[in-house]
Design an enzyme around this catalytic site. Structure first.
Site, mmCIF file in Angstrom:
data_model
loop_
_atom_site.group_PDB
_atom_site.id
_atom_site.type_symbol
_atom_site.label_atom_id
_atom_site.label_comp_id
_atom_site.label_asym_id
_atom_site.label_seq_id
_atom_site.Cartn_x
_atom_site.Cartn_y
_atom_site.Cartn_z
ATOM 1 N N ASN A 174 10.522 83.973 55.093
ATOM 2 C CA ASN A 174 12.033 83.317 55.241
ATOM 3 C C ASN A 174 11.551 81.998 54.853
ATOM 4 O O ASN A 174 11.378 80.967 54.957
ATOM 5 C CB ASN A 174 11.971 83.042 57.047
ATOM 6 C CG ASN A 174 12.855 82.291 57.711
ATOM 7 O OD1 ASN A 174 14.064 82.330 57.022
ATOM 8 N ND2 ASN A 174 13.372 81.954 58.964
ATOM 9 N N LYS A 205 14.606 79.993 55.175
ATOM 10 C CA LYS A 205 15.736 79.485 55.595
ATOM 11 C C LYS A 205 16.538 78.205 55.073
ATOM 12 O O LYS A 205 16.965 79.063 53.693
ATOM 13 C CB LYS A 205 15.261 78.703 56.699
ATOM 14 C CG LYS A 205 13.602 79.174 57.766
ATOM 15 C CD LYS A 205 12.940 78.407 58.490
ATOM 16 C CE LYS A 205 11.831 79.257 59.238
ATOM 17 N NZ LYS A 205 11.306 78.691 60.441
ATOM 18 N N HIS A 208 16.271 85.144 65.271
ATOM 19 C CA HIS A 208 15.511 84.311 65.193
ATOM 20 C C HIS A 208 15.819 82.899 65.990
ATOM 21 O O HIS A 208 16.061 82.326 66.524
ATOM 22 C CB HIS A 208 15.547 83.307 63.576
ATOM 23 C CG HIS A 208 14.093 82.700 63.063
ATOM 24 N ND1 HIS A 208 13.805 81.870 63.229
ATOM 25 C CD2 HIS A 208 13.209 82.719 62.625
ATOM 26 C CE1 HIS A 208 12.674 80.747 63.162
ATOM 27 N NE2 HIS A 208 12.603 81.731 62.510
ATOM 28 N N GLU A 213 14.784 80.232 66.274
ATOM 29 C CA GLU A 213 16.199 79.241 64.957
ATOM 30 C C GLU A 213 17.738 79.055 65.328
ATOM 31 O O GLU A 213 18.514 78.114 66.219
ATOM 32 C CB GLU A 213 15.831 78.482 63.995
ATOM 33 C CG GLU A 213 14.964 77.809 64.218
ATOM 34 C CD GLU A 213 14.202 78.099 62.639
ATOM 35 O OE1 GLU A 213 14.793 79.149 61.441
ATOM 36 O OE2 GLU A 213 12.917 77.506 62.890
ATOM 37 N N GLU A 252 7.070 85.030 67.674
ATOM 38 C CA GLU A 252 7.089 84.203 66.780
ATOM 39 C C GLU A 252 7.355 83.326 68.460
ATOM 40 O O GLU A 252 8.488 82.527 68.932
ATOM 41 C CB GLU A 252 8.242 84.235 66.098
ATOM 42 C CG GLU A 252 8.541 85.010 64.281
ATOM 43 C CD GLU A 252 9.296 83.875 63.622
ATOM 44 O OE1 GLU A 252 8.740 83.482 62.689
ATOM 45 O OE2 GLU A 252 10.762 83.474 63.724
ATOM 46 N N GLY A 298 7.131 76.368 62.480
ATOM 47 C CA GLY A 298 6.967 75.418 61.957
ATOM 48 C C GLY A 298 6.063 73.485 62.389
ATOM 49 O O GLY A 298 6.481 72.408 61.925
ATOM 50 N N SER A 311 3.464 79.361 62.094
ATOM 51 C CA SER A 311 2.222 78.769 61.357
ATOM 52 C C SER A 311 1.312 79.390 59.992
ATOM 53 O O SER A 311 0.448 79.595 60.468
ATOM 54 C CB SER A 311 1.610 77.753 61.677
ATOM 55 O OG SER A 311 3.417 76.500 62.260
HETATM 56 P P1 PGA Z 1 6.638 79.078 59.962
HETATM 57 O O1 PGA Z 1 7.522 79.521 60.395
HETATM 58 O O2 PGA Z 1 5.765 79.604 58.864
HETATM 59 O O3 PGA Z 1 7.209 77.861 59.028
HETATM 60 O O4 PGA Z 1 6.617 78.435 61.195
HETATM 61 C C1 PGA Z 1 8.391 81.278 60.315
HETATM 62 C C2 PGA Z 1 9.171 81.809 60.962
HETATM 63 O O5 PGA Z 1 9.966 80.697 61.783
HETATM 64 O O6 PGA Z 1 10.111 82.688 60.673
#
Ligand code: PGA
Length: 254
Positions: free
Chosen positions: A12, A14, A98, A100, A170, A176, A216
């Site tokens: 992803n 983003k 997601h 976010e 997640e 992140g 992560s």
């Molecule tokens: P990350 O993000 O691997 O940077 O923690 C995962 C995601 O948001 O899908």
């Protein structure tokens, strides 16, 4: 890795990468991964890069995914992108709900379920994300929160649609942050999700659904996470922006 379900690993990206950067990254991935068949691999660039990236991955084992889609099939919805427009670019997957988007765009479970239905109607496979915040985990609410998200974000799907759908667990506190769930924490929630899917859609469907872990994921922890019986892949954010680390995550599982 010998698994009951075929692993699916998605990147992803983003809101990162220009079109030129996206093409460079995907060319590197193609060189390393195009021939691999033991894992399903999906890359989810920003909308602006989908058309160019699509041309590069044609004929390879890299599948294309989008990061969002409208719940409406077409029409007067300024700024939105329709399923048909994604299909035209040979997009196969779409990330929905997601954290976010749930947090910053106020996406609700109800909206996510509508989007998942619209996606299936256009033969796009949704990757439906769920996960608890740190405060929710610390107050013992993980199962309550994830259980509600599973129930309400997938409502209205037929059994046939559900068995194709990918679920991504997640934990918000791991996205992140560099803080990964332990493989045991991940397995516990994945098993819980599968039991809820069994209640909602039956055992046979629940056994077929692939549940990714996200938060992560990096080369150092990917194979340990994916060796868990109910962890069927990964949704990778930060580490998917670098060709070497994404390739290593995938190669560590082969
Ligand atoms: P990350 O993000 O691997 O940077 O923690 C995962 C995601 O948001 O899908």
């Amino acid at each position: 890795m010998n698994k009951e379900r075929k692993l699916i690993i998605a990147g992803n990206w983003k809101m990162n990468k220009t079109v030129a950067e996206s093409c460079d990254l995907v060319a590197d991935l193609k060189r390393e991964l195009a021939h691999l068949t033991s894992v399903d691999m999906v890359i989810c660039p920003p909308f602006t890069a989908l058309a160019d990236v699509s041309k590069i991955v044609q004929g390879t084992n890299l599948w294309l995914g989008a990061q969002n889609v409208s719940e409406h099939p077409y029409g007067a919805f300024t700024g939105e992108i329709a399923t048909g427009q994604l299909r035209e670019l040979l997009v196969h997957y779409v990330i929905l709900g997601h954290s976010e988007r749930r947090q910053f765009q106020r996406e609700s479970d109800e909206l996510v379920s509508k989007k998942a239905k619209t996606a299936h109607q256009a033969s796009l496979i949704p990757i439906v994300c769920v996960g608890e915040t740190l405060a929710e985990r610390e107050s013992g609410k993980t199962e309550e929160v994830v259980g509600t998200q599973i129930k309400n974000s997938l409502t209205g799907l037929t059994n046939e649609e559900m068995q194709e759908t990918i679920v991504a667990y997640e934990p918000v506190w791991a996205i992140g942050t560099g803080r990964t769930a332990t493989s045991q924490q991940a397995q516990e929630v994945h098993a819980f999700i599968r039991s809820r899917l069994a209640e909602q859609f039956g055992e046979t469907v629940a056994k077929l659904v692939r549940i990714q872990y996200g938060g992560s994921v990096k080369p150092a922890n990917a194979s340990e996470l994916m060796s868990q019986v109910d962890v069927d892949g990964a949704l990778v954010g930060g580490a998917s922006l670098d060709a070497n680390s994404f390739v290593e995550i995938i190669k560590n599982t082969v």
